[in-house]
Design a protein around this motif. Sequence first.
Motif, short mmCIF file in Angstrom:
data_model
loop_
_atom_site.label_atom_id
_atom_site.label_comp_id
_atom_site.label_asym_id
_atom_site.label_seq_id
_atom_site.Cartn_x
_atom_site.Cartn_y
_atom_site.Cartn_z
N TYR A 40 -88.95 50.18 4.96
CA TYR A 40 -88.99 50.43 6.40
C TYR A 40 -90.03 51.51 6.72
O TYR A 40 -90.83 51.36 7.65
N ASP A 179 -70.09 43.07 6.91
CA ASP A 179 -71.48 43.01 7.38
C ASP A 179 -72.14 44.34 7.06
O ASP A 179 -71.87 45.35 7.70
N LEU A 181 -74.83 47.29 6.82
CA LEU A 181 -76.05 47.85 7.40
C LEU A 181 -76.98 48.16 6.24
O LEU A 181 -76.63 48.98 5.37
N ASP A 188 -81.46 51.46 11.69
CA ASP A 188 -81.02 50.07 11.83
C ASP A 188 -81.13 49.60 13.28
O ASP A 188 -80.54 50.21 14.18
N PRO A 189 -81.87 48.52 13.52
CA PRO A 189 -82.08 48.06 14.90
C PRO A 189 -80.82 47.51 15.56
O PRO A 189 -80.77 47.36 16.78
N ARG A 190 -79.80 47.21 14.77
CA ARG A 190 -78.57 46.66 15.35
C ARG A 190 -77.67 47.75 15.94
O ARG A 190 -76.73 47.44 16.69
N VAL A 191 -77.94 48.99 15.60
CA VAL A 191 -77.13 50.10 16.12
C VAL A 191 -77.50 50.35 17.58
O VAL A 191 -78.68 50.52 17.90
N GLN A 192 -76.51 50.35 18.45
CA GLN A 192 -76.74 50.56 19.87
C GLN A 192 -76.76 52.05 20.19
O GLN A 192 -75.88 52.80 19.78
N HIS A 193 -77.79 52.48 20.92
CA HIS A 193 -77.91 53.87 21.33
C HIS A 193 -77.65 53.98 22.83
O HIS A 193 -77.78 52.99 23.56
#
Length: 254
Positions: A40, A179, A181, A188-193
Amino acid sequence: MTNLSTFDAKNLLIEGALPEYEQGMKFFYLQLVRLNTTIYIVDQILNIQLDLFVELDKTVFFKTVVRNFFDAGLLVITRLATDQGDDKYTLIRFKNRVRELMKPEYANLFDERLRKSRFDKRTIAMLERAKRLRNERVGHTAQDVVLGISEGTRLSYSELRSLRDALNSLLAAISFNVDHLMLPVPYDPRVQHPAGSNHETDIEELLDFVAMKSPWLNLPEKNPNKWKYQRARLTEDQISQINHYRRKLGLPEA
């Protein structure tokens, strides 16, 4: 058809096998998080054309990071997938061990699951080159390569990423009802901020700082004639990158 992904591991494995399975999964998961994080960071550095924004003598740090991180990723991949010997703990060997720990009634379903993640011929060939490269350049030093007598083994960065993907897929095949991470939470792009937080990772902030110090960004305002001449020599991708950072500075696209 029964989907093993909906089962917990404790229901699929023979009695007493869960602690061994969980210990192995934790080890390989952490190794792959390290690999994914390494790649990354390299991706972020390669996504910005440093030579466009800074002088050549100020790219040494980032180019050294890319080279060293490539080697670090190579070591993790070969350690997890190609090392041999009775005392070597590889993901391939652990996958086979999970098969041994599977309850008989789920063995065929697990075999089918593994077939879908089996390394194809191209991946196997890349792993062989990765192992040779590790032995020649990283884990050991081949004299002929150092002295230029032999060109040595080559592995592209895109191939390194493909091997990462193959190992991620294999870990997913032996994971059940979980699932993972595969990157730290900030990456991680799936983590919501929170809305409006404009979250950026540390490496993105660092690269932003480097790019936004570039005189290129203010050239259209400071020297329009020079910018007109220079712009004609830039590629569309380079212009796009300059405009990306101009927008961050509140400037109109040039």
